[in-house]
Motif scaffolding. Structure first.
Motif, PDB file in Angstrom:
ATOM      1  N   GLU A 191       2.330  63.843  -7.691  1.00 31.77           N
ATOM      2  CA  GLU A 191       3.811  64.009  -7.262  1.00 31.77           C
ATOM      3  C   GLU A 191       4.372  65.141  -7.579  1.00 31.77           C
ATOM      4  O   GLU A 191       5.243  65.785  -6.986  1.00 31.77           O
ATOM      5  CB  GLU A 191       4.712  62.687  -7.962  1.00 31.77           C
ATOM      6  N   SER A 241      -6.009  63.024 -16.031  1.00 33.78           N
ATOM      7  CA  SER A 241      -6.444  62.872 -17.497  1.00 33.78           C
ATOM      8  C   SER A 241      -7.436  61.573 -17.759  1.00 33.78           C
ATOM      9  O   SER A 241      -7.607  60.896 -17.062  1.00 33.78           O
ATOM     10  CB  SER A 241      -5.028  62.129 -18.331  1.00 33.78           C
ATOM     11  N   GLU A 395      -6.051  66.464 -26.636  1.00 27.10           N
ATOM     12  CA  GLU A 395      -5.821  67.551 -25.435  1.00 27.10           C
ATOM     13  C   GLU A 395      -4.218  67.722 -25.293  1.00 27.10           C
ATOM     14  O   GLU A 395      -3.616  66.910 -25.197  1.00 27.10           O
ATOM     15  CB  GLU A 395      -6.533  67.066 -24.059  1.00 27.10           C
TER      16      GLU A 395
END
Ligand code: NAD
Length: 495
Positions: A191, A241, A395
């Motif tokens: 998005e 992810s 991360e």
């Protein structure tokens, strides 16, 4: 009020669902509002799948050479619109112009590779695998020969779900090869960069792909879950992810789909004392701070071995301090903003966490001189990071380099291999012995030896390991051809 990003269904832009939640796309360098993106466009997703399903039989029956004529035309259109696409990336994502150029160029590589589908899709055959004499005995009464052949045939409707950080390239890892192999496709881009993706798909339709072959629907989790469980969808490709990758892999697999999910990363770079120092600094700076640290191949932790820290830490700090941080289209810029304010908050939070955990903040991106507007954080270096700290394990996906120290290569490898991720690993050395030991023992799918970012190439599979990948067949290369086709074996005899 900003305009709503359109869906792309049946070969044209359509308004799509008006209701439901929206995402506001903002230029991350200026804060300018760009467009609204529908997050809950489930009716559009349904229309996109139906369009792809209806287009599949004719497209699959189109000779592969003809399908590739549209791909050749598309490659040329991408070249013609290169500047436009790269500028859209700078505006919507915030990359520097040079990084945006790389995003488009590496994507075009995938389109070129897909143009080779006539060769890549070839099957194999083996005549006379057996002789049958049970039913009739001709061929001089010795029996009839039996032949066997394997073809690669398309699957049907394939779906691609992509992340924000390579708005043009990552979708091109997926749909060109899928479509060249005779499948039809529904793309659900991030998005956060949907405007880039709509233009990428619109150009494809200008290139001559028939209506319905390639569709795009914007959206968030509701749309993703609708697509990956849809009865008419055969295969799902995902990049994003690890948390979402695992969800898409488990949900899609449970619904009977063929699924490949590329996930997140925590990448280590090992610096040996004998390494070429200029190559180290150049490679580490590019890896840790390129794309503002928002790459799945970003080097996030540097492990200095032996006395390498003595020269490495001051040199890398000086180089990082000198990086010009600005809007992506400014002259001389070397690092742009993060994608949005939430990312900026997350990265600032990690710098604080690192300091609280006992790391030494040798370069603090919170104090950097930064543009007055936008989602900027300066390059940050945390030294004396130890295993177990969150900055050593999570991360961060921002311009933060953590430095650890180990006495030997084997100790560095052991520390690195404890990570649950395994996307990439890098070694800097002048020693063939150390290089070979690293190559044999590093627990990651993409390895760089004196290369800071061992980037995926269209002709090779792109292979993360462990929690960086869920599935069997990877993106790109011959794995992509295998993923988007089914084997059909025919055994025949002629009386
Ligand atoms: P993300 O996981 O937040 O989003 C990826 C896609 O999933 C988007 O299209 C998003 O709309 C959708 N999504 C988000 N939450 C969802 C949910 N709960 N259910 C279903 N769908 C959902 O990732 P991102 O922030 O856009 O991208 C950054 C991540 O992608 C990083 O972790 C990075 O390492 C990873 N990445 C991996 C690779 C690779 O090849 N391994 C390449 C690029 C990026």
């Amino acid at each position: 009020m900003s305009t709503r990003v359109e869906q792309f269904i049946e070969g044209r832009r359509v308004a799509g669902d008006a209701d439901g939640a929206i995402h506001e796309n903002v230029n991350p360098a200026t804060g300018e509002r760009l467009a609204e993106v529908s997050l809950d466009a489930v009716a559009s997703a349904e229309a996109a799948v139906q369009s792809a399903r209806d287009a599949f039989p004719a497209w699959a029956a189109t000779p592969v050479g003809e399908r590739c004529q549209a791909m050749f035309a598309y490659k040329q259109l991408l070249e013609d619109h290169f500047e436009e696409l790269a500028s859209m990336i700078v505006t919507e994502h915030g990359k520097t112009k040079a990084e945006a150029n790389g995003d488009v160029r590496r994507g075009i590589d995938c389109v070129e590779f897909a143009c080779a589908a006539p060769s890549l899709m070839m099957g194999r055959s083996l005549p006379q695998i057996a002789v049958s004499s049970s039913f009739c005995r001709t061929e001089d009464e010795g029996g009839v020969g039996i032949d066997s052949a394997v073809d690669r045939v398309p699957l049907g409707v394939c779906v691609g779900i992509t992340p924000f950080n390579f708005p043009i390239m990552v979708p091109l890892w997926m749909w060109p090869m899928a479509v060249a192999c005779g499948n039809t496709f529904v793309l659900k881009p991030s998005e956060k960069v949907s405007m880039c993706a709509v233009r990428e798909v619109e150009l494809a339709c200008e290139a001559g792909f028939p209506p319905g072959v390639l569709n795009l629907v914007t959206g968030g989790p509701k749309v993703v879950d609708h697509l990956i469980t849809h009865d008419d969808v055969k295969a799902v490709s995902f990049v994003g992810s690890s948390r979402v990758a695992k969800h898409v892999y488990q949900t899609g697999s449970a619904a009977g789909k063929r699924v490949q999910c590329m996930g997140g990363a925590k990448n280590f770079m090992i610096i040996m004392p004998d390494a070429n120092r200029d190559a180290v600094i150049d490679g580490v700076i590019g890896s840790a701070f390129g794309n503002t640290g928002q790459r799945c191949l970003a080097g996030s932790v540097a492990i200095a071995v032996g006395d390498a820290a003595e020269w490495f830490v001051p040199a890398v700090t000086e180089a990082a301090r000198g990086l010009k941080v600005a809007a992506g289209d400014e002259a001389g810029v070397q690092m742009g903003p993060l994608i949005d304010e939430a990312s900026r908050e997350r990265v600032l939070g990690y710098i604080g966490t690192g300091a609280d955990e006992g790391a030494t903040v040798v370069l603090d991106g919170r104090d950097a001189e930064l543009p007055a507007t936008g989602c900027f954080v300066g390059p940050t270096i945390l030294d004396h990071v130890r295993p177990g700290m969150r900055v050593a394990e999570d991360e961060i996906f921002g311009p933060v380099l953590s430095i650890m120290r180990e006495d030997t290569l084997d100790a560095a490898l052991a520390t690195m291999n404890r990570s649950p991720y395994g996307n990439m690993a890098v070694l800097f050395t002048e020693s063939g012995y150390h290089a070979r030991r690293f190559q044999t023992n590093a627990g990651a799918g993409m390895l760089g030896i004196n290369v800071g970012v061992p980037a995926p190439m269209a002709v090779f599979p792109f292979s993360g390991w462990k929690d960086s990948f869920f599935g069997t067949l990877h993106a790109n290369g011959d794995d992509a051809v295998r993923f988007y086709t089914e084997y059909r074996v025919t055994v025949s005899r002629w009386m």
